[in-house]
Motif scaffolding. Structure first.
Motif, PDB file in Angstrom:
ATOM      1  N   ASP A 173       0.830  -1.215   0.000  1.00  0.00           N
ATOM      2  CA  ASP A 173       0.000   0.000   0.000  1.00  0.00           C
ATOM      3  C   ASP A 173       0.857   1.254   0.000  1.00  0.00           C
ATOM      4  OD1 ASP A 173      -1.966  -1.776   0.334  1.00  0.00           O
ATOM      5  OD2 ASP A 173      -2.819  -0.907   2.163  1.00  0.00           O
ATOM      6  N   LEU A 174       1.907   1.220   0.833  1.00  0.00           N
ATOM      7  CA  LEU A 174       2.728   2.420   0.990  1.00  0.00           C
ATOM      8  C   LEU A 174       3.523   2.692  -0.275  1.00  0.00           C
ATOM      9  CD1 LEU A 174       4.015   2.022   4.633  1.00  0.00           C
ATOM     10  CD2 LEU A 174       2.103   3.336   3.768  1.00  0.00           C
ATOM     11  N   GLU A 176       2.623   1.823  -3.273  1.00  0.00           N
ATOM     12  CA  GLU A 176       1.678   2.298  -4.282  1.00  0.00           C
ATOM     13  C   GLU A 176       1.275   3.738  -4.015  1.00  0.00           C
ATOM     14  OE1 GLU A 176      -1.575  -0.354  -4.879  1.00  0.00           O
ATOM     15  OE2 GLU A 176      -0.314  -1.702  -6.062  1.00  0.00           O
ATOM     16  N   ALA A 177       1.074   4.065  -2.722  1.00  0.00           N
ATOM     17  CA  ALA A 177       0.719   5.447  -2.395  1.00  0.00           C
ATOM     18  C   ALA A 177       1.793   6.393  -2.902  1.00  0.00           C
ATOM     19  CB  ALA A 177       0.550   5.601  -0.885  1.00  0.00           C
ATOM     20  N   SER A 178       3.038   5.983  -2.751  1.00  0.00           N
ATOM     21  CA  SER A 178       4.137   6.831  -3.181  1.00  0.00           C
ATOM     22  C   SER A 178       4.208   6.915  -4.711  1.00  0.00           C
ATOM     23  CB  SER A 178       5.442   6.295  -2.600  1.00  0.00           C
ATOM     24  OG  SER A 178       6.517   7.073  -3.040  1.00  0.00           O
ATOM     25  N   LEU A 181       1.815   9.250  -6.237  1.00  0.00           N
ATOM     26  CA  LEU A 181       2.132  10.681  -6.123  1.00  0.00           C
ATOM     27  C   LEU A 181       3.132  11.089  -7.200  1.00  0.00           C
ATOM     28  CD1 LEU A 181       2.522  11.050  -2.270  1.00  0.00           C
ATOM     29  CD2 LEU A 181       0.700  11.956  -3.678  1.00  0.00           C
ATOM     30  N   ARG A 187      13.355   6.685  -5.246  1.00  0.00           N
ATOM     31  CA  ARG A 187      13.047   7.635  -4.168  1.00  0.00           C
ATOM     32  C   ARG A 187      12.038   7.044  -3.204  1.00  0.00           C
ATOM     33  NH1 ARG A 187      14.598  13.533  -5.304  1.00  0.00           N
ATOM     34  NH2 ARG A 187      14.488  13.685  -3.049  1.00  0.00           N
ATOM     35  N   LYS A 191      12.884   6.959   0.605  1.00  0.00           N
ATOM     36  CA  LYS A 191      12.179   7.871   1.503  1.00  0.00           C
ATOM     37  C   LYS A 191      10.972   7.246   2.181  1.00  0.00           C
ATOM     38  CE  LYS A 191      14.594  11.561   0.472  1.00  0.00           C
ATOM     39  NZ  LYS A 191      15.298  12.396   1.433  1.00  0.00           N
ATOM     40  N   VAL A 192      10.448   6.172   1.629  1.00  0.00           N
ATOM     41  CA  VAL A 192       9.250   5.572   2.219  1.00  0.00           C
ATOM     42  C   VAL A 192       9.542   4.174   2.770  1.00  0.00           C
ATOM     43  CG1 VAL A 192       6.898   4.790   1.788  1.00  0.00           C
ATOM     44  CG2 VAL A 192       7.701   6.915   0.762  1.00  0.00           C
ATOM     45  N   PRO A 195      12.726   4.061   5.578  1.00  0.00           N
ATOM     46  CA  PRO A 195      12.368   4.602   6.897  1.00  0.00           C
ATOM     47  C   PRO A 195      11.339   3.744   7.621  1.00  0.00           C
ATOM     48  CG  PRO A 195      12.387   6.351   5.270  1.00  0.00           C
ATOM     49  CD  PRO A 195      12.555   5.061   4.520  1.00  0.00           C
ATOM     50  N   THR A 196      10.395   3.158   6.873  1.00  0.00           N
ATOM     51  CA  THR A 196       9.379   2.336   7.518  1.00  0.00           C
ATOM     52  C   THR A 196      10.001   1.081   8.122  1.00  0.00           C
ATOM     53  OG1 THR A 196       7.817   3.125   5.863  1.00  0.00           O
ATOM     54  CG2 THR A 196       7.130   1.255   7.188  1.00  0.00           C
ATOM     55  N   PRO A 287       7.854   5.809  14.579  1.00  0.00           N
ATOM     56  CA  PRO A 287       6.753   6.693  14.203  1.00  0.00           C
ATOM     57  C   PRO A 287       5.807   6.971  15.361  1.00  0.00           C
ATOM     58  CG  PRO A 287       6.443   4.510  13.282  1.00  0.00           C
ATOM     59  CD  PRO A 287       7.811   4.535  13.867  1.00  0.00           C
ATOM     60  N   ARG A 289       6.462   7.781  18.286  1.00  0.00           N
ATOM     61  CA  ARG A 289       6.935   8.795  19.224  1.00  0.00           C
ATOM     62  C   ARG A 289       6.194  10.125  18.995  1.00  0.00           C
ATOM     63  NH1 ARG A 289      11.650  12.080  20.470  1.00  0.00           N
ATOM     64  NH2 ARG A 289      11.765  12.532  18.275  1.00  0.00           N
ATOM     65  N   GLY A 290       5.897  10.814  20.081  1.00  0.00           N
ATOM     66  CA  GLY A 290       5.301  12.130  19.984  1.00  0.00           C
ATOM     67  C   GLY A 290       3.809  12.110  19.728  1.00  0.00           C
ATOM     68  N   ARG A 291       3.211  10.939  19.886  1.00  0.00           N
ATOM     69  CA  ARG A 291       1.767  10.874  19.678  1.00  0.00           C
ATOM     70  C   ARG A 291       1.047  11.493  20.862  1.00  0.00           C
ATOM     71  NH1 ARG A 291      -0.526   5.429  17.418  1.00  0.00           N
ATOM     72  NH2 ARG A 291       0.747   6.186  15.706  1.00  0.00           N
TER      73      ARG A 291
ATOM     74  N   MET B  53      -0.748   2.518 -12.964  1.00  0.00           N
ATOM     75  CA  MET B  53      -0.432   1.813 -11.723  1.00  0.00           C
ATOM     76  C   MET B  53      -0.600   0.312 -11.900  1.00  0.00           C
ATOM     77  SD  MET B  53       0.590   3.604  -9.140  1.00  0.00           S
ATOM     78  CE  MET B  53       0.140   2.736  -7.649  1.00  0.00           C
ATOM     79  N   PHE B  91      -6.681   5.428  -2.400  1.00  0.00           N
ATOM     80  CA  PHE B  91      -6.883   3.985  -2.344  1.00  0.00           C
ATOM     81  C   PHE B  91      -8.019   3.605  -1.402  1.00  0.00           C
ATOM     82  CE2 PHE B  91      -2.653   4.835  -3.740  1.00  0.00           C
ATOM     83  CZ  PHE B  91      -2.404   3.890  -4.701  1.00  0.00           C
ATOM     84  N   ASN B  95      -3.905   5.005   3.520  1.00  0.00           N
ATOM     85  CA  ASN B  95      -2.521   4.567   3.667  1.00  0.00           C
ATOM     86  C   ASN B  95      -1.561   5.728   3.840  1.00  0.00           C
ATOM     87  OD1 ASN B  95      -2.887   5.509   1.121  1.00  0.00           O
ATOM     88  ND2 ASN B  95      -2.046   3.750   0.055  1.00  0.00           N
ATOM     89  N   PHE B  97       1.701   7.619   5.171  1.00  0.00           N
ATOM     90  CA  PHE B  97       3.032   7.081   5.454  1.00  0.00           C
ATOM     91  C   PHE B  97       3.240   7.042   6.965  1.00  0.00           C
ATOM     92  CE2 PHE B  97       3.790   9.205   1.239  1.00  0.00           C
ATOM     93  CZ  PHE B  97       3.736   8.026   0.517  1.00  0.00           C
ATOM     94  N   PRO B  98       3.492   5.868   7.542  1.00  0.00           N
ATOM     95  CA  PRO B  98       3.517   5.747   9.008  1.00  0.00           C
ATOM     96  C   PRO B  98       4.688   6.461   9.661  1.00  0.00           C
ATOM     97  CG  PRO B  98       4.155   3.679   7.970  1.00  0.00           C
ATOM     98  CD  PRO B  98       3.720   4.584   6.869  1.00  0.00           C
ATOM     99  N   THR B  99       5.764   6.700   8.908  1.00  0.00           N
ATOM    100  CA  THR B  99       6.920   7.346   9.536  1.00  0.00           C
ATOM    101  C   THR B  99       6.816   8.868   9.494  1.00  0.00           C
ATOM    102  OG1 THR B  99       8.064   7.195   7.434  1.00  0.00           O
ATOM    103  CG2 THR B  99       8.521   5.474   9.040  1.00  0.00           C
TER     104      THR B  99
END
Lengths: 291, 258
Positions: A173-174, A176-178, A181, A187, A191-192, A195-196, A287, A289-291, B53, B91, B95, B97-99
């Motif tokens: 999902d992540l 594809e989300a990227s 965009l 990248r 970047k996605v 880090p995850t 991720p 942290r800081g919630r 996609m 979607f 979704n 980005f979790p970070t």
């Protein structure tokens, strides 16, 4: 016709029995861990002092008290750092290839196979390989770097496997989300995806570090022994903590045996400290942290 | 800035399996087009071919033409990344980005595509969050993680993220299926607002939703399991729901199957 039934005595009994077995297995697994820790701490504390941490074995006679493992601590830290510098980038890039680009093709299957083979290499063989190729064939001297190369052979498959697993856990999902965009694939990975997976990768790398920090056999063949401080891992024999323990434990005096115990304690503490640092980094980057 | 999409003779495959066959349609700018149809009939697959996609999945490929204001998206030297920059997507499952924080999530598309000044980024983030009707709820906690929002808020965050890169077209793949009715209403209101600026295409299983929000509706169906999906008919939404020209459409809409 089915009716609501009470749990039969037989099932209750089985439940209790299996529960008991699980506890027993847990106890069996913990006993060696606790006894090793107890032995190392109780025997190692005797010599765990500033002299030990700041002095080498230079000029310490066979029956002398005193002396320390400073040269071995420096050696271990440098060798582990160097082997991480070699194996982490290669291992991480391999994992990225396998997960993001390989698509289960012939090359990625071949890489997977050889990583599995590498996992099974006995550590002494890794040391022999570096000895035969680097020191005997190329004529390089014994050095911390040669040891680091042997260690990195052992470290690499662990890094690849753990990083691969962590990257596979990143949901598509992540990615594809990227992509949606209009972000290019490299990248997206940088970047996605990375880090995850960062926390998990750090943990995996630390496990690999912990594994190689205690290796003795490959060092025996590649860094040789020394009683002196050698800060330069690229020239001349160095010491490592596992070697130090091995060396001291083989000497016939109580003073040396004490030093061996303390060396083992120091090694455990170093690995624990590195783990702690890794956990801190992971927590700091997490991720939640800081919630 | 919204553009028209013209599709002609489009087939999509997963490996050797043909998922959709011979789809041709025109999607008008500044309007909402809805795709309805039973599960597995290729609506989502077709939607994903519109911004390239579909081919992200290993083994998947597309034949046919998709023209965006006359430019073929599947032309020989078209860069898929640039297509996706023009045609955004939301979607089914939110979704974020979790970070990343809420702010970083919205800024992601712009940041990951090149350098941009901090003040312009601030403006775009605020504008996009306002555009997604989320600004008032999150303006005081932009640095908190996006994953900490509720499902409906997360989905609007994803919409904000998608419109932050200023696409020409917005594709939405069942954007409300994981949301409660209140959040669904919020997203539907948002779509009605966004249609002034964007070409919007939405896949939905919710017939009432298609009837409520869309201007035109396309009904997809497949002859039987394993056969490729096809467009049965496409028309003004009002006509599709009152006087469809195919029996299958009427049966589906009135709930007799699917």
């Amino acid at each position: 016709m089915t009716t609501i039934q009470h749990i039969s005595t037989g099932r209750r009994l089985k439940d209790r029995m299996v529960q008991g077995l699980v506890y027993l297995a847990f106890a069996l697994a913990v006993v060696p861990l606790v006894s090793v820790l107890w032995l190392v701490i109780s025997n190692g504390l005797a010599r765990f002092d500033m002299t030990f941490l700041t002095h080498s074995m230079r000029g310490i006679g066979a029956r002398d008290v005193g002396g320390g493992a400073y040269h071995a601590i420096i050696g271990t830290l440098e060798q582990v750092l160097l082997s991480s510098l070699i194996s982490v980038p290669i291992g991480l890039l391999t994992a990225i290839y396998l997960v993001e680009y390989g698509n289960g093709g012939r090359l990625s299957r071949a890489i997977s196979f050889f990583v599995d083979v590498m996992t099974g290499i006995p550590s002494v063989v890794a040391g022999l390989f570096v000895l035969a190729f680097w020191i005997l064939f190329l004529g390089m001297p014994y050095s911390g770097f040669a040891g680091a190369m042997a260690l990195s052979i052992l470290m690499m498959p662990t890094v690849v496997r753990s990083a691969e697993e962590m990257l596979r856990l990143v949901p598509d999902d992540l990615r594809e989300a990227s992509y949606a965009l209009g972000v290019a694939k490299w990248r997206t990975i940088l970047k996605v995806v990375l880090p995850t997976a960062f926390t998990g990768i750090v943990t995996g790398v630390m496990l690999a570090v912990a594994r190689v920090a205690g290796e003795t056999a490959p060092l025996l063949l590649t860094v040789f022994f020394t009683d002196s401080i050698n800060n330069d891992p690229f020239s001349g024999p160095q010491m490592g903590l596992p070697l130090y323990v091995f060396d001291q434990a083989a000497r016939p005096n109580d003073t040396a045996i004490d030093r061996a115990w303390t060396g083992a304690l120091t090694l455990i503490l170093i690995v624990m400290l590195l783990n702690l640092v890794a956990r801190l980094i992971a927590w700091w980057r997490s991720p939640a942290r800081g919630r | 800035m919204s553009k028209q999409i013209q599709v002609s003779g489009l087939d999509a495959y997963y490996g050797s399996h043909k998922a959709i066959e011979d789809v041709s349609m025109t999607i008008e700018p500044r309007s909402i087009t809805a795709f309805i149809g039973p599960s597995g009939c290729g609506k989502s697959t077709f939607l994903r071919t519109l911004n390239r996609m579909h081919e992200v999945i290993p083994g998947a490929r597309v034949e046919g033409k998709v023209l965006l204001d006359g430019d073929d998206l599947y032309g020989g030297n078209v860069e898929p990344v640039s297509v996706r920059r023009m045609i955004g997507m939301v979607f089914q499952r939110p979704n974020p980005f979790p970070t990343m924080s809420i702010y970083d999530n919205v800024a992601a598309g712009l940041r990951l595509n090149g350098r941009i000044s901090k003040s312009r980024l601030d403006d775009t983030v605020e504008e996009s969050l306002k555009g997604a009707n989320l600004w008032n709820e999150v303006k005081d906690r932009l640095s908190k993680p996006g994953a900490g929002l509720s499902g409906g808020q997360q989905q609007r965050l994803c919409i904000a993220r998608a419109i932050a890169v200023k696409p020409q077209v917005l594709l939405m793949d069942e954007p409300c299926s994981a949301l409660d009715p209140i959040s669904t209403l919020a997203i539907e209101d948002l779509m009605a607002k966004l249609k002034d600026d964007y070409t919007i295409v939405i896949v939905t299983h919710n017939m009432q939703q298609a009837a409520r929000v869309s201007d035109r509706t396309a009904f997809f169906n497949l002859a039987e399991q394993g056969k490729p999906g096809k467009v049965i008919e496409m028309d003004e939404t009002s006509r599709m729901f009152t006087n469809p020209s195919h029996k299958a459409t009427e049966d589906y809409i009135t709930g007799r199957f699917g």
